[in-house]
Each structure stands twice: as structure tokens, then as C-alpha cells.
Design a protein around this motif. Sequence first.
Motif, PDB file in Angstrom:
ATOM      1  N   SER A  29       0.856  -1.189   0.000  1.00 38.33           N
ATOM      2  CA  SER A  29       0.000   0.000   0.000  1.00 38.33           C
ATOM      3  C   SER A  29       0.888   1.232   0.000  1.00 38.33           C
ATOM      4  O   SER A  29       1.814   1.330   0.809  1.00 38.33           O
ATOM      5  N   ASN A  30       0.638   2.138  -0.928  1.00 33.58           N
ATOM      6  CA  ASN A  30       1.358   3.395  -1.044  1.00 33.58           C
ATOM      7  C   ASN A  30       2.865   3.159  -1.041  1.00 33.58           C
ATOM      8  O   ASN A  30       3.416   2.621  -1.988  1.00 33.58           O
ATOM      9  N   ASP A  31       3.549   3.540   0.049  1.00 35.17           N
ATOM     10  CA  ASP A  31       4.999   3.400   0.076  1.00 35.17           C
ATOM     11  C   ASP A  31       5.446   2.254   0.984  1.00 35.17           C
ATOM     12  O   ASP A  31       6.586   2.231   1.445  1.00 35.17           O
ATOM     13  N   CYS A  32       4.560   1.295   1.231  1.00 33.02           N
ATOM     14  CA  CYS A  32       4.887   0.123   2.047  1.00 33.02           C
ATOM     15  C   CYS A  32       4.899  -1.116   1.163  1.00 33.02           C
ATOM     16  O   CYS A  32       3.922  -1.400   0.453  1.00 33.02           O
ATOM     17  N   ASP A  33       5.999  -1.864   1.206  1.00 28.65           N
ATOM     18  CA  ASP A  33       6.137  -3.071   0.406  1.00 28.65           C
ATOM     19  C   ASP A  33       5.738  -4.309   1.202  1.00 28.65           C
ATOM     20  O   ASP A  33       5.805  -4.343   2.437  1.00 28.65           O
ATOM     21  N   HIS A  34       5.336  -5.346   0.471  1.00 25.52           N
ATOM     22  CA  HIS A  34       5.197  -6.652   1.095  1.00 25.52           C
ATOM     23  C   HIS A  34       6.558  -7.117   1.599  1.00 25.52           C
ATOM     24  O   HIS A  34       7.606  -6.779   1.028  1.00 25.52           O
ATOM     25  N   ARG A  35       6.559  -7.909   2.654  1.00 27.10           N
ATOM     26  CA  ARG A  35       7.798  -8.511   3.116  1.00 27.10           C
ATOM     27  C   ARG A  35       8.380  -9.357   1.983  1.00 27.10           C
ATOM     28  O   ARG A  35       7.664 -10.125   1.343  1.00 27.10           O
ATOM     29  N   PHE A  36       9.676  -9.225   1.737  1.00 28.66           N
ATOM     30  CA  PHE A  36      10.295  -9.898   0.593  1.00 28.66           C
ATOM     31  C   PHE A  36      10.817 -11.279   0.978  1.00 28.66           C
ATOM     32  O   PHE A  36      11.416 -11.475   2.036  1.00 28.66           O
ATOM     33  N   ARG A  38      14.515   4.447   1.256  1.00 27.32           N
ATOM     34  CA  ARG A  38      13.712   3.673   2.189  1.00 27.32           C
ATOM     35  C   ARG A  38      13.614   2.200   1.815  1.00 27.32           C
ATOM     36  O   ARG A  38      13.258   1.372   2.649  1.00 27.32           O
ATOM     37  N   ARG A  39      13.907   1.840   0.551  1.00 24.67           N
ATOM     38  CA  ARG A  39      13.843   0.441   0.139  1.00 24.67           C
ATOM     39  C   ARG A  39      15.169  -0.284   0.326  1.00 24.67           C
ATOM     40  O   ARG A  39      15.178  -1.474   0.630  1.00 24.67           O
ATOM     41  N   HIS A  40      16.277   0.414   0.122  1.00 22.04           N
ATOM     42  CA  HIS A  40      17.565  -0.260   0.134  1.00 22.04           C
ATOM     43  C   HIS A  40      18.575   0.353   1.091  1.00 22.04           C
ATOM     44  O   HIS A  40      19.648  -0.219   1.297  1.00 22.04           O
ATOM     45  N   GLY A  41      18.277   1.505   1.652  1.00 18.58           N
ATOM     46  CA  GLY A  41      19.227   2.183   2.518  1.00 18.58           C
ATOM     47  C   GLY A  41      19.468   1.422   3.811  1.00 18.58           C
ATOM     48  O   GLY A  41      18.536   0.920   4.451  1.00 18.58           O
ATOM     49  N   TRP A  51      17.500   2.270   6.839  1.00 18.21           N
ATOM     50  CA  TRP A  51      16.065   1.993   6.716  1.00 18.21           C
ATOM     51  C   TRP A  51      15.740   0.507   6.847  1.00 18.21           C
ATOM     52  O   TRP A  51      14.748   0.154   7.487  1.00 18.21           O
ATOM     53  N   VAL A  52      16.528  -0.334   6.209  1.00 17.76           N
ATOM     54  CA  VAL A  52      16.172  -1.763   6.158  1.00 17.76           C
ATOM     55  C   VAL A  52      17.271  -2.670   6.701  1.00 17.76           C
ATOM     56  O   VAL A  52      17.102  -3.888   6.724  1.00 17.76           O
TER      57      VAL A  52
END
Length: 461
Positions: free
Chosen positions: A78-85, A140-143, A146-147
Motif C-alpha cells: 500500500s502506497n509506500d509500504c512493500d510486502h515482506r520480501f 527507504r527500500r535499500h538504505g 532503513w532496512v
Amino acid sequence: MTDSPARPGTERLHTTSHDLAVSPELAAFLASSWAKSPLVGELRLPAADLTAGRRERLSARFPGERLIVPAGDLHVRSNDCDHRFRPHSAYAHLTGLTGEDQAGHALVLEPSGPSRHEAVLHLRPRSPRTAGSAEFYRDRRHGEFWVGRRPDLDEAARMTGVRCVPLDDAAPLPPGRNAADDPELRAALSELRLVKDAWEVGQLQLAVEHTTAGFEDVVRSLPTALAHPRGERWIEGVFNLRARAEGNGTGYDTIAASGAHACVLHWIRNDGALDAGQLLLLDAGVETDTLYTADITRTLPLSGRFSPVQREVYALVLAAQEAGIAALRPGASFRDFHRAGMRVIAEGLAEWGILKSPDGDLYRRYTLCSSGHMLGLDVHDCAQARAETYLDGVLSEGNVLTVEPGLYFQPDDETLPPELRGIGVRIEDDLVITAEGAQLMPAPPRTPDAIEDWMGALLET
């Protein structure tokens, strides 16, 4: 303390929840004074000694061709939230890499001879903490901030024994057979997993052990779940807690189906209340950190005791499962165990007067689907394999599969006597094919008496 404003004259067309400008002074400050922080200790992955042989077997199928096996990409929830990979199972099988940090990566098998390939991993390098690179604190996806940290290329090579090169998001991978869109390669990757080695069998047994613990947790939680308006969700949450505590999570969405919900094969809404006079069908599996999943189903009396009618239905399904297990052996047709179990079901339904005859396929109104499948990195493992090697093939030592017959008496089925309507029973266990036949992986008890004793002991603790 102030936040830097947007540049004058710019129109902000969209924002994210963390869209704050960074001044040059802050950027310079963030890029300075970081100590080296290499990963320490033994990095080699548990499966690293096995993956080279798997890649060699794949290589032999496609001499002289470049093969590309992606880990997969992040997908928006949803929006800027990804499913757990979770990495693609074929990628995990060939590399041993199973972490959430593998999004976007790819294994490439480069031709290096008539029937040989060199494995090369295309990985996103660790975020540098240097001037001119803001990924580690902005992306926010790869930093990394952030993760979390991911291995650098040297560390990844030590983990896998595979040469690693930096992934370039701006440059596509070289052309070749890509598992994402090549049916022949997908079939070969599935068929590589049909026979499990001893290490894989051990991982699957570990998954079953954790799953058994989760089932025990569920039984202990029944008094609370029975009092909750959405008791199915309570049960789902209890099991999923065990799955996350012991492994990567669940191998598939937990089915916590009470009463007539058990007649819905893939009931995952799990929004119903529980009734102590009814049964609970719990189909759940813990996925290990190495991504191997169990797949166990038990049908439990919510009162702790089966009623006479419930026990009769359960006994027929158990007899079908026992017949199916007895048919498992190397060289047997994959479909033999299903046929054996369904013969028991059809004969039982005829004895009850529900069917006029056990012959034909009318029994399928009450069973609906096949009664087992291969198991491994996927809950329905090896699903892209060719029919002649799987569904129409024969069993081999090292296959791991489920046997899971069921009876599903729909609540509105007027071919049934009223006392049977709304009862659903499935019994599912995980087995490994051995030289002598098949070995059950130890799991919760299966017979009605043993289930009642097991539940009683757990509810006393």
C-alpha cells in the motif's frame, strides 16, 4: 532545530511520509566519521557446500546458454509500504541466499565451456557512507539505515562461494534464458528439487518440529480463543507467533477453519467465532530461516472430545490417509497414494448410503481435490515440473510429499443427512520416501484417542 524548506518556486507534486530536504552541511556530516564494520565470524551459508552441485546439474541441461535466475523484486502493499520480501525458491536453492536483502538480485550462469557454466551473482553493493552517496540514509527500500545492513560483495562471495559483481539498476542483465519468463528453464529448476538431499530433509524435519510446537501453542490457547468473537484469528495469531519466533514465518497463509468454514479448502479469512461443539481444521506450517516449509493439518474437537458423528467422519479420513501412506514406495506411481485413499473414501461413503456405489467419481463431490503434493522450499513444491517427471511420474527415494485426504460436507448439501452437514475433516502429514517405503516426519498425534489425550494434557498445563 529547523527542517530545510523546499526550494522556492518548485511545485511539490507528491510527497512521502519522510520527504525532508537535506542541506549540504547535513549531507557532509552524514558522510563522515564512520568506523569500519565488516561482518565477522564464519559467513559461509549452511547450503553453500550443496549449491555448486545443484548448479552443475542445471548447467548440464542447457549447454552453452546463459541462464538467469532472479531473486525477484519488491512489490507494493500500500502506497509506500512493500510486502515482506522472500527470494524466489529457485534462487534460494541455487545460491543458499534467503534473506529479505536479496530483492532485485540475480544469479547468472555464464557459459564457460561446452557443458559448463560460471556462476556469477549480481548483487546490490552495500550502501557506501561517503560524500555523494545518500542511499544509506535516504533510500527507504535499500538504505542501510532503513532496512538494515546487507553484505558487501566480498562478504557475499565468502557466504556463497560464488563470484559477485555489482548490480547496476541502470543497465539490464545480458540476454539469456530467464526463469521469470522461460517455461523450459522453470521446469528444469522445479525438477532439480524433486529429490531432496539429507540436509534438505533435515530442514524439513526442523520445520515440522517447529510446526508441532505451534499446534501445541494453539491447543493451550483454546480457552481464550473460544471466548473471543474472532477466535479463528486468535488461533492464527498464536501459530504465526511461533512461526516468526522459530523461523522465517509461515510457509503459507494459515488456515484456521472452525465449523463449516472447514469445508472451504483455502479458508484464510479466519474471521469466525469458535463453538465448543464443533471441529477446528488447522492447516499450518512453519518456514525455516532456510525457507523450507512444513505443511501439517489436524482437525481437532474444540471441546477436547469428538462427538460420535465427528469421530466417525474422522475415522474414515484417517483410514484413507493410512491407505495412502501404505501405497508410498520408490517406483510407485505418484498418483497411487491418492487412488488408494480415495478408494477408501468412496467405499465408506457407499457404506453410509451417501453414494449408491463406490465406483465412478461421484465421491469427489465430498473431497474436491487431490490428496497430496511435493513439499520443500515451496509448500506446493516443484509445481513447474513436467507432468511426466512429477504428476505422471514415479516416486524416488528422497522425494518429500504430503498425504492429506479430506471430507468436506457442505452445510447446504441436501444429499447429506443433517447431522453430517457442515463437518469438514482433513488430516495431513509430511513424509520422505525411503528405500523401504515412506517415513512419517514426527508431528502431532493423528488417531482420535491420541488427539483427545494430547489435548487434555496440554489444556492442563
